[in-house]
Design a protein around this motif. Sequence first.
Motif, mmCIF file in Angstrom:
data_model
loop_
_atom_site.group_PDB
_atom_site.id
_atom_site.type_symbol
_atom_site.label_atom_id
_atom_site.label_comp_id
_atom_site.label_asym_id
_atom_site.label_seq_id
_atom_site.Cartn_x
_atom_site.Cartn_y
_atom_site.Cartn_z
ATOM 1 N N PRO A 41 -0.966 -4.934 -11.304
ATOM 2 C CA PRO A 41 -2.094 -5.421 -10.503
ATOM 3 C C PRO A 41 -3.010 -4.264 -10.092
ATOM 4 C CG PRO A 41 -0.070 -5.485 -9.228
ATOM 5 C CD PRO A 41 0.316 -5.144 -10.627
ATOM 6 N N ALA A 44 -6.403 -4.015 -5.372
ATOM 7 C CA ALA A 44 -5.797 -4.867 -4.349
ATOM 8 C C ALA A 44 -5.520 -6.263 -4.905
ATOM 9 C CB ALA A 44 -6.668 -4.943 -3.100
ATOM 10 N N ALA A 203 12.182 -6.629 -0.833
ATOM 11 C CA ALA A 203 10.885 -6.732 -1.476
ATOM 12 C C ALA A 203 9.834 -5.928 -0.732
ATOM 13 C CB ALA A 203 10.456 -8.192 -1.549
ATOM 14 N N VAL A 204 8.965 -5.292 -1.479
ATOM 15 C CA VAL A 204 7.762 -4.710 -0.892
ATOM 16 C C VAL A 204 6.568 -5.414 -1.523
ATOM 17 C CG1 VAL A 204 8.621 -2.450 -0.257
ATOM 18 C CG2 VAL A 204 7.879 -2.865 -2.579
ATOM 19 N N PHE A 205 5.443 -5.377 -0.839
ATOM 20 C CA PHE A 205 4.282 -6.090 -1.340
ATOM 21 C C PHE A 205 3.624 -5.338 -2.480
ATOM 22 C CE2 PHE A 205 3.515 -8.325 2.965
ATOM 23 C CZ PHE A 205 4.635 -9.068 2.738
ATOM 24 N N TYR A 206 3.728 -4.015 -2.417
ATOM 25 C CA TYR A 206 3.120 -3.244 -3.489
ATOM 26 C C TYR A 206 3.924 -1.982 -3.710
ATOM 27 C CZ TYR A 206 -0.261 -0.875 -6.387
ATOM 28 O OH TYR A 206 -0.869 -0.239 -7.432
ATOM 29 N N SER A 207 4.205 -1.686 -4.953
ATOM 30 C CA SER A 207 4.915 -0.463 -5.275
ATOM 31 C C SER A 207 4.265 0.113 -6.513
ATOM 32 C CB SER A 207 6.388 -0.765 -5.535
ATOM 33 O OG SER A 207 7.019 0.394 -6.005
ATOM 34 N N THR A 208 4.221 1.442 -6.586
ATOM 35 C CA THR A 208 3.536 2.048 -7.719
ATOM 36 C C THR A 208 4.445 2.184 -8.933
ATOM 37 O OG1 THR A 208 4.068 4.186 -6.798
ATOM 38 C CG2 THR A 208 1.902 3.303 -6.300
ATOM 39 N N LYS A 209 5.764 1.923 -8.734
ATOM 40 C CA LYS A 209 6.703 2.081 -9.849
ATOM 41 C C LYS A 209 7.636 0.886 -9.915
ATOM 42 C CE LYS A 209 6.180 6.332 -11.517
ATOM 43 N NZ LYS A 209 5.700 7.214 -10.466
ATOM 44 N N ALA A 227 2.513 -12.349 -0.024
ATOM 45 C CA ALA A 227 1.700 -11.204 0.372
ATOM 46 C C ALA A 227 0.220 -11.464 0.135
ATOM 47 C CB ALA A 227 2.143 -9.964 -0.405
ATOM 48 N N TYR B 31 -3.868 -3.739 5.492
ATOM 49 C CA TYR B 31 -3.217 -3.842 4.179
ATOM 50 C C TYR B 31 -4.173 -3.764 2.981
ATOM 51 C CZ TYR B 31 -0.393 -5.596 0.352
ATOM 52 O OH TYR B 31 0.228 -5.744 -0.850
ATOM 53 N N GLN B 35 -3.802 -0.826 0.193
ATOM 54 C CA GLN B 35 -3.442 -0.998 -1.216
ATOM 55 C C GLN B 35 -4.436 -0.279 -2.121
ATOM 56 O OE1 GLN B 35 -2.196 -4.847 -2.467
ATOM 57 N NE2 GLN B 35 -2.054 -4.220 -4.599
ATOM 58 N N GLU B 39 -3.564 2.864 -4.646
ATOM 59 C CA GLU B 39 -3.892 2.862 -6.068
ATOM 60 C C GLU B 39 -4.633 4.130 -6.468
ATOM 61 O OE1 GLU B 39 -5.845 -0.779 -7.287
ATOM 62 O OE2 GLU B 39 -4.353 -1.952 -6.192
ATOM 63 N N VAL B 50 5.106 5.138 -4.321
ATOM 64 C CA VAL B 50 4.586 4.629 -3.048
ATOM 65 C C VAL B 50 4.949 3.165 -2.924
ATOM 66 C CG1 VAL B 50 2.556 4.445 -1.575
ATOM 67 C CG2 VAL B 50 2.606 6.143 -3.391
ATOM 68 N N THR B 51 5.480 2.767 -1.769
ATOM 69 C CA THR B 51 5.689 1.349 -1.527
ATOM 70 C C THR B 51 4.933 0.940 -0.276
ATOM 71 O OG1 THR B 51 7.667 1.690 -0.203
ATOM 72 C CG2 THR B 51 7.977 1.349 -2.561
ATOM 73 N N LEU B 52 4.444 -0.301 -0.316
ATOM 74 C CA LEU B 52 3.550 -0.761 0.741
ATOM 75 C C LEU B 52 3.970 -2.151 1.193
ATOM 76 C CD1 LEU B 52 0.834 -0.502 2.271
ATOM 77 C CD2 LEU B 52 -0.273 -1.355 0.223
ATOM 78 N N GLU B 53 4.057 -2.314 2.511
ATOM 79 C CA GLU B 53 4.393 -3.620 3.063
ATOM 80 C C GLU B 53 3.433 -3.931 4.199
ATOM 81 O OE1 GLU B 53 8.645 -4.797 3.993
ATOM 82 O OE2 GLU B 53 8.843 -2.742 3.318
#
Lengths: 267, 279
Positions: A41, A44, A203-209, A227, B31, B35, B39, B50-53
């Motif tokens: 993705p 955002a 779970a995380v909403f966004y991860s780069t890997k 999310a 958020y 994000q 990126e 990096v992880t984002l919540e």
Amino acid sequence: MRWTLRILSYGVFLAMLFVLVSIVVSGLPYLFRPGFFTAWPKRAMSEGGIFPMLVGSLMLMGLVFAISIPVGLVGTIFLSELAPRRLSMLLQSLAATMNSVPSIVYGVFGLALFCVKLGFGTSLLSASLALSTMSIPFFMNSAVEFLRAVPKELREGVISLGASKFQSTLMVLRASRNGILTSLMLTLGRAFSETAPILVTGAVFYSTKLPDKLTDPVMTLPTSIYAIVMNLGERSQWMARGMASLMVLIMIFIYSVVQLTRRNKRE
Amino acid sequence: MKKWLFVFLVGIMALVVQAQTLVIKGSNTVYPIAQLWVEEFQKIHPDLIVTLEGAGSTTGIKALFNETTDVANSSRFLKPSEIEEMQKAGRYFAPILVAYDAIAVIVHPSVPLEDISIETLKKIYTGEITEWNQIDPKLPKRPIVVYSRNTASGTFETWVEKVLQGAKLSPRVQMLESSQAEIESVAKNPNAIAYTGMGYVTPQVKALKVNGVAPSVENVINGRYPISRPLFVFIDLKRFNNTWPMEGVVADYIRFILSPKGQKIVREAGYVPAYGTGE
């Protein structure tokens, strides 16, 4: 009276069909966007695809199966073949009770035990363990009925021929394999669509890997839908719709397989 | 049995290889910016994970206490109770102002109204005022068409806090899904009023002064414009021996989000950059 009932039941059926169809149709066009299944993705979640969520969900399912199949099978065999009748009934009603516990409770339990106490943190491992605590009783509850359905005479006959308890159990398993497969698919469906337990444990909403070890957090389909709907603007909503549509299609597929195995059994 | 459990646990521990990670948790409002930041930041640090919540400002700050996050996003400053707890623990969470969530009140360009007060806005959105001439007798006696963002948006949250101040939204108010939809609806309808993130205002609509203060970036930054709130990023200085981190991933990340490039991203997400974008 009869007609009212008929109209009512058709109405309910149509309403359910409408919900499913509208979810699938509203997201269907996005599934054909180039790179929807293979891209990360971007911007955002307003561009790109669902690759990490899809892979994350598959990884999670694989782990849940690796944990729940052996444990669930052993438990089911114990319930139906080995345990004394009273104990078996007690344990089964326990499993049934665990089934009706709201899934967020499993999430909070998993958060306290796996993430904090055992120190696994927000990770694939914690999420799959939390999901397994939920899916094992679900699997046992459904599979034990299929094992019980194997006629008693068959067991007695095999044993009278000189088979050991182990061999007779194997025979029962073989006789009920379609039922066990059905239970497995139902468990898969339940675990696949569950959001709350993994939302708080892994779970995380966004991860780069992508997670490359068990202690990495993961992105999954249901939590990403959550999310996007909760946090992101309208430019990203298409992705949630696409994922929702995909999930419903997968569930329809799983339940079709269940129906097919059931039909095979009858023949 | 115990032995196997031990082997299993050791096996898991062995899998825990330390890779460089950055964990970000907190506010749903921040958020979308975060994000986009992550990126872009990833391009500078390709090997970083990096992880984002986003689970709310309170969750983010709690995660700072539990040391389960490196950076906490927040749409508010620390609460007194949090400050107390922090001081008891002998810690210091440094606030970094990153952006403003500022809201413009918009009407059709033909409406002969320049200024509106928070009081009046509150009355319009609670349904106490329903016609334009109730705002100003010079305005036509026509019903006001009131638009609001849907309740899931951070913009709505700010609006409730700054304008409604606890009062209930009138059921007459029509909910719109996006800022874009609000701009378009207002641009078409001379009887409409709506509010939107300041970054989204276009010349198709007129942004009103609120309590006599024009909705400009300057007025937001100097604090005079009333419908705005600052957005923060918190880091725990105890992790860095109680001084400002000069190197490491967290320091790089903070430096990046405050840089003109990072601030440009704030504007892209529809918020007001706190430090300008160097243009």
